[in-house]
Enzyme design. Sequence first.
Site, PDB file in Angstrom:
ATOM      1  N   ASP A 191      49.031 115.552  30.395  1.00 48.74           N
ATOM      2  CA  ASP A 191      48.718 114.205  30.891  1.00 48.74           C
ATOM      3  C   ASP A 191      49.569 113.142  30.194  1.00 48.74           C
ATOM      4  OD1 ASP A 191      46.877 115.322  32.576  1.00 48.74           O
ATOM      5  OD2 ASP A 191      45.175 114.989  31.244  1.00 48.74           O
ATOM      6  N   ASP A 242      47.942 107.728  33.103  1.00 50.35           N
ATOM      7  CA  ASP A 242      47.730 108.903  33.946  1.00 50.35           C
ATOM      8  C   ASP A 242      46.254 109.248  33.892  1.00 50.35           C
ATOM      9  OD1 ASP A 242      48.954 111.405  35.412  1.00 50.35           O
ATOM     10  OD2 ASP A 242      47.596 112.216  33.891  1.00 50.35           O
ATOM     11  N   ARG A 251      52.106 123.978  33.734  1.00 52.75           N
ATOM     12  CA  ARG A 251      50.914 123.644  32.965  1.00 52.75           C
ATOM     13  C   ARG A 251      50.224 124.933  32.552  1.00 52.75           C
ATOM     14  NH1 ARG A 251      48.295 118.186  35.413  1.00 52.75           N
ATOM     15  NH2 ARG A 251      46.897 118.568  33.680  1.00 52.75           N
ATOM     16  N   SER A 298      53.895 115.541  37.117  1.00 52.31           N
ATOM     17  CA  SER A 298      53.245 116.495  36.209  1.00 52.31           C
ATOM     18  C   SER A 298      53.970 117.834  36.170  1.00 52.31           C
ATOM     19  CB  SER A 298      51.786 116.714  36.641  1.00 52.31           C
ATOM     20  OG  SER A 298      51.740 117.257  37.948  1.00 52.31           O
ATOM     21  N   GLU A 344      49.560 105.759  38.430  1.00 57.03           N
ATOM     22  CA  GLU A 344      50.192 106.670  39.377  1.00 57.03           C
ATOM     23  C   GLU A 344      49.673 106.391  40.776  1.00 57.03           C
ATOM     24  OE1 GLU A 344      49.107 110.651  38.345  1.00 57.03           O
ATOM     25  OE2 GLU A 344      47.123 110.059  37.675  1.00 57.03           O
TER      26      GLU A 344
END
Length: 1129
Positions: free
Chosen positions: A977, A570, A911, A899, A848
């Site tokens: 990540d 990532d 996040r 994510s 990705e």
Amino acid sequence: MAVKSIKVKLRLDDMPEIRAGLWKLHKEVNAGVRYYTEWLSLLRQENLYRRSPNGDGEQECDKTAEECKAELLERLRARQVENGHRGPAGSDDELLQLARQLYELLVPQAIGAKGDAQQIARKFLSPLADKDAVGGLGIAKAGNKPRWVRMREAGEPGWEEEKEKAETRKSADRTADVLRALADFGLKPLMRVYTDSEMSSVEWKPLRKGQAVRTWDRDMFQQAIERMMSWESWNQRVGQEYAKLVEQKNRFEQKNFVGQEHLVHLVNQLQQDMKEASPGLESKEQTAHYVTGRALRGSDKVFEKWGKLAPDAPFDLYDAEIKNVQRRNTRRFGSHDLFAKLAEPEYQALWREDASFLTRYAVYNSILRKLNHAKMFATFTLPDATAHPIWTRFDKLGGNLHQYTFLFNEFGERRHAIRFHKLLKVENGVAREVDDVTVPISMSEQLDNLLPRDPNEPIALYFRDYGAEQHFTGEFGGAKIQCRRDQLAHMHRRRGARDVYLNVSVRVQSQSEARGERRPPYAAVFRLVGDNHRAFVHFDKLSDYLAEHPDDGKLGSEGLLSGLRVMSVDLGLRTSASISVFRVARKDELKPNSKGRVPFFFPIKGNDNLVAVHERSQLLKLPGETESKDLRAIREERQRTLRQLRTQLAYLRLLVRCGSEDVGRRERSWAKLIEQPVDAANHMTPDWREAFENELQKLKSLHGICSDKEWMDAVYESVRRVWRHMGKQVRDWRKDVRSGERPKIRGYAKDVVGGNSIEQIEYLERQYKFLKSWSFFGKVSGQVIRAEKGSRFAITLREHIDHAKEDRLKKLADRIIMEALGYVYALDERGKGKWVAKYPPCQLILLEELSEYQFNNDRPPSENNQLMQWSHRGVFQELINQAQVHDLLVGTMYAAFSSRFDARTGAPGIRCRRVPARCTQEHNPEPFPWWLNKFVVEHTLDACPLRADDLIPTGEGEIFVSPFSAEEGDFHQIHADLNAAQNLQQRLWSDFDISQIRLRCDWGEVDGELVLIPRLTGKRTADSYSNKVFYTNTGVTYYERERGKKRRKVFAQEKLSEEEAELLVEADEAREKSVVLMRDPSGIINRGNWTRQKEFWSMVNQRIEGYLVKQIRSRVPLQDSACENTGDI
């Protein structure tokens, strides 16, 4: 074979005649390729377009089709006279038709066919330039025997079939007919070769016996064909893309604006008014005044508030609502000027009649903007030795062109040389072709990786790589003589090139190729699809492969045929990359550790006895990404200095707008300027802030009591004074930046301020953008200052940025390759670093796939944009280039929402950022970051019992938080990540499809009931939902049921590009014609039921945010906390 490129510098200081000869050769080759390209362009007989000399990016017709035909006929008639032809001359139409047929043979891409430029050049140049040549007529006996003849002589079966195929190809080939027609019309030869023309001023060596053309001409002709082939292919793609955009525009209009033509007319009038009020907008681009989604941010809240006001309410009431919304969402707010226009009575219909219209029109404008930038034809550019150079090519020993030989240690240890078998030499101003010229080359660490393999085979070599225990076998390939492009523009000042390089290609065999295999055996386990290398697993082949290649734990590259491992990567911003390695193992190998924990693993689809077991996850950091107190202080200080200058320029620009001729714009800018506390932002230098405030006080004393002319003159004088004051600051800052320390990077463990980090590259980009804004700053409202044509503004900084990006890509790709092979960079007791095998290698590197990030609520737009611009694409291509020689596979995986969901549990999350330690100090002079201040204000955390490393949900940040179970307070934290990297693994081994978590549905009626019908955008979605619909009782949660036995076909939108499909989806969503449903695979959020997207993420946010707020509030409030400091940055 993998191809490595090594660029070496030629040492020409003691060889002035050779230096001059190399420059002369460069000019001759460019002139020769230009000569043949001009011939080909005339044979084409179609319009040719070039870039507009205005430098605005537009195109103009350089030569029309009629002009091409006229010039071609003039050349053909002149050639007939020169050849002394006395037979039928042919009509103009016959000659033009014949010329076009010849062009299609030379450049088959013109008719959508394919061809090899080298073969075509060798086949046609002699017949076109030599009247006695019989090549292409089918009567020549020289050359290689046909394949069917060789097969017959060798007794191989199937030669009859091969002969039949060859005769079929020969009968379809029009070459002989065209060449005979040229001879009949007196057009053989059709042209003179360049080296024998009056345009060449070189004394070339005479042709050998039996030689029709020189190798120089053959290469020039081949390069001209290569350029035309590439240009024709590009021209067709450009035309197709333009046609697609036109079709996309028409389709969008038909779907969204039928019946709303009056609103379309009104919004165009609005855009025209904004254009006239801000003439400076056109200095950026012609579509700068278009309504955009960015300018409309916050419009839903603004329109909701405005809906409660009367249409004839005073503007102050409308403006007050604009400011209220802006105050609550300072970073998510659009254009104040646009909202002010929309508040005017004549434009209120745009949002009162249909609140979704402007949102849809902004999407439509994005299509128009692309159409405005698109070209209908590819730009045609002829070679030029300085402006558009091509390079002189040499072939390896034994090749078909002029050749070179690499001489190892010719002048001593590591002092290599190049022998050119033919070259130009300038003596007494005359250029002559000479044989066998030996030129020494500079020492290079890249050359230390090349070792001679066989003294009897000069092209054979060994290639040394730190990622392999043994040397690779290889051989020299072609080479090019190159000059530095930044020096070419100044060549008219000197007689020869200053720095000359030879770019040598080296063909290297991988381990599988050395074993005589086309691909490594594990390539059969994975399927890489398309240009993006989308990775899929052949699940039915896993067991057999592991039985043939058991895992014996070999370290480094020697273990590539031992077991099966995948490393997912990532790419990030804070650190270069996060990796996660999983190994395919038998399920009975999963043994609890000493603490009773079973290893982390993913089930493998269709394999009950196999699992993907987690081995390791870690962050990969390049120089400049390490953290320490001292480094952070230096980085923050240089960012603060640049931020102060940018803020001052923004205030200066706002002051300029206060002198606008448009009264409304002038008054809004003045109100905005005096309402903002100049010193609150703490982003200006004290002396400039004081000077600026003094000018404001002078203007306040004049505002409202002087004429427009006096006011505009006063504003101009104020701008001029503070601009001069700032000019000295900019000069001092530039001086400090240029003289700043630049530590040299060695290895991967050295702490440096900038290094190879994205933060360093962004800092350089911000420098460039600021200098550009400062240099082209207009001191009068509406003044447009453009760079002059050919301007080399900040060219050194721009080149530094480009080199920094290239260096980062190569270092990051190299680090990923070494990590996949199981090597780590270790320092010995003397501090010297080297690569050491520590882990078993991985056979597949999984990245990705960012090109399909079309969803607005996935990765933060700013982060995705930075990755998409150059980093991800560049790393992907660089990895493919470097991985080939190591037999590593490089694939990609669908990464949307990777994510936003926990890889272990499947639960959605947020996040978060950590609270900086400085914000918990008793006496903190610095203001809170804007995101922390917003969180404190929203949740009324007046006492602010914050601790260092408290998590604040922002949607960005390096920590991912998700619910671990349905129990209150049970949450899981992981580095965001690393979680994304593990999600790529989960998707690979489970054969993931986006329809498992996200569905786009349209409203429709089934048996008289209003239901949601899934949009079948792919085969997987069709297989699962072709006979299903969704119903709801609450408008939030949706339940699926079957609609009958009849299955629907895949949605027609599947034919559209993913980008266009998402644009149409955005427009449908704005009109509430479609609904996006999300679900939690873990069953924690809303029991795993399908939920409207907005409400789904609201549930996730409330659950996590509520938990984090509750944690902070549960503490004893700190007395006299510095958290009352609520400044913003």
